[in-house]
Enzyme design. Structure first.
Site: not given
Length: 362
Positions: A63, A112-113, A147, A185, A229, A268, A270, A290, A293
């Site tokens: 990220s 990511d994102h 994103d 997140e 998230h 996403h 998950g 993804n 967490t």
């Protein structure tokens, strides 16, 4: 025969047509790969070790915040340049590229994102991709995610298309999101969005697919089906992965296709989901799930358990229950307690590889 022989893939970071072959194979065979968010060389190693021992391909991603952490929290990261995030992502990419081949598994190297305010981060990475491509014939990264799901739908699609046009000459994969992932997140807080925003409409999927497919085949869609998230009390998150099947059917009809799953989907949010929810989504064309967490918790668990078990050895450099002159170096050496986090993170990734039917496919 397994994936490596079937697709003629080599261990290490893969690109272009090899990524397309891998995702097509996964969609056809009915498995998905975990996309593991990494923040350090330690988390990279835990991920690669899990993939190697489970005989599975893997997706490693960073990220914007994770990339900045890789560079160092003391490095400037201005909004208009994203210096730390660009430098950290590039440094992590070179580390992953150099170490991945010895683990014997194919790796998709992803970011990511990237929201609208973070586009300078993506621009900086693409600048390096293009420089690397001129020198080596491949981009530095296998793929990126843009994103813009919080923006107006058509602007999201049009802007994504511009970035795909930039990535296409390098055969670089681009993941996009349509429909918001709720929760919070890495500094992105969607915990208060209207629930209707969490469910993507089939017309939007068609708009995305038809626009991007005209540019390049190297793309996937993170469609919203109630994804959130983080981990919440059971029952608070209402996932409907069966909606992905309806989206695929809609695309098949619009395209007049013989393929029951014409596009590639991404799952996403998950963490905390039931294996059955993952598996339903995978049956409808999800090839990437993804994980973040749950893995943060897993890594902490190993370190926490070690610290609590050995606390009397970790209060002073010298002196412990075995004697006041006994040294504690072997207990507080970072290679010992960091390794405990790697082991528990590896265990959680291994569990995911089994849940996603990816274990043993090599």
């Amino acid at each position: 025969m397994g994936l490596l022989q079937d697709l003629n893939l080599k261990p290490g970071v893969i690109y272009g047509d090899d990524v397309l072959k891998l995702f097509t194979y996964a969609r056809t065979k009915g498995f998905a790969m975990p996309a593991v968010n990494v923040t350090s060389s330690s988390t990279v190693i835990a991920t690669l070790e899990a993939a190697r021992d489970s005989k599975s391909p893997i997706i490693i991603q960073m990220s914007q915040g994770g990339a900045a952490y890789f560079a160092g929290k003391g490095v400037a990261n201005s909004a208009d340049k994203q210096e730390a995030s660009v430098a950290g992502a590039i440094a992590a990419a070179h580390f992953i590229r150099s170490i991945a081949p010895i683990y014997g598994v194919p790796v998709v190297l992803h970011t990511d994102h990237c929201a609208k305010k973070l586009l300078p981060w993506l621009d900086g990475m693409l600048d390096e991709d293009e420089r690397f491509f001129k020198e080596h014939g491949t981009p530095l990264f296998s793929s990126h995610m843009i994103d813009l799901s919080e923006e107006e739908v058509q602007w999201n699609i049009d802007t994504t298309a511009k970035y795909l046009k930039r990535a296409a000459p390098m055969k670089q994969w681009l993941e996009m999101e349509i429909g918001i992932t709720g929760g919070e997140e890495d500094g992105v807080d969607n915990s208060d969005v209207d629930n209707s925003s969490l469910y993507t409409q089939p017309e939007d999927i068609w708009n995305v697919h038809s626009t991007l497919a005209a540019i390049s085949p190297y793309f996937s869609i993170a469609a919203g089906f109630g994804n959130v998230h983080g981990v919440y009390k059971p029952g608070n998150v209402k996932l409907h992965p069966e909606l992905l099947g309806k989206h695929q059917a809609y695309l098949k009809e619009k395209l007049n296709s013989q393929d029951d799953k014409p596009t590639f989907f991404v799952f996403h949010g998950g963490s905390g989901s039931a294996p059955s929810e993952f598996q339903t989504a995978i049956s409808h064309g999800v090839v990437k799930v993804n994980l973040d967490t749950d893995l943060q918790w897993a890594y902490l668990s190993g370190v926490r358990n070690y610290i609590t078990k050995n606390i009397e050895y970790l209060k002073t450099q010298v002196g412990n229950p075995e004697g006041e002159d006994k040294p504690n170096k072997k207990k507080y050496d970072p290679r010992v307690w960091v390794r405990e986090g790697e082991k528990t993170m590896k265990e959680r990734i291994t569990e995911a590889l089994k849940d996603f039917f990816a274990a043993g496919v090599l």
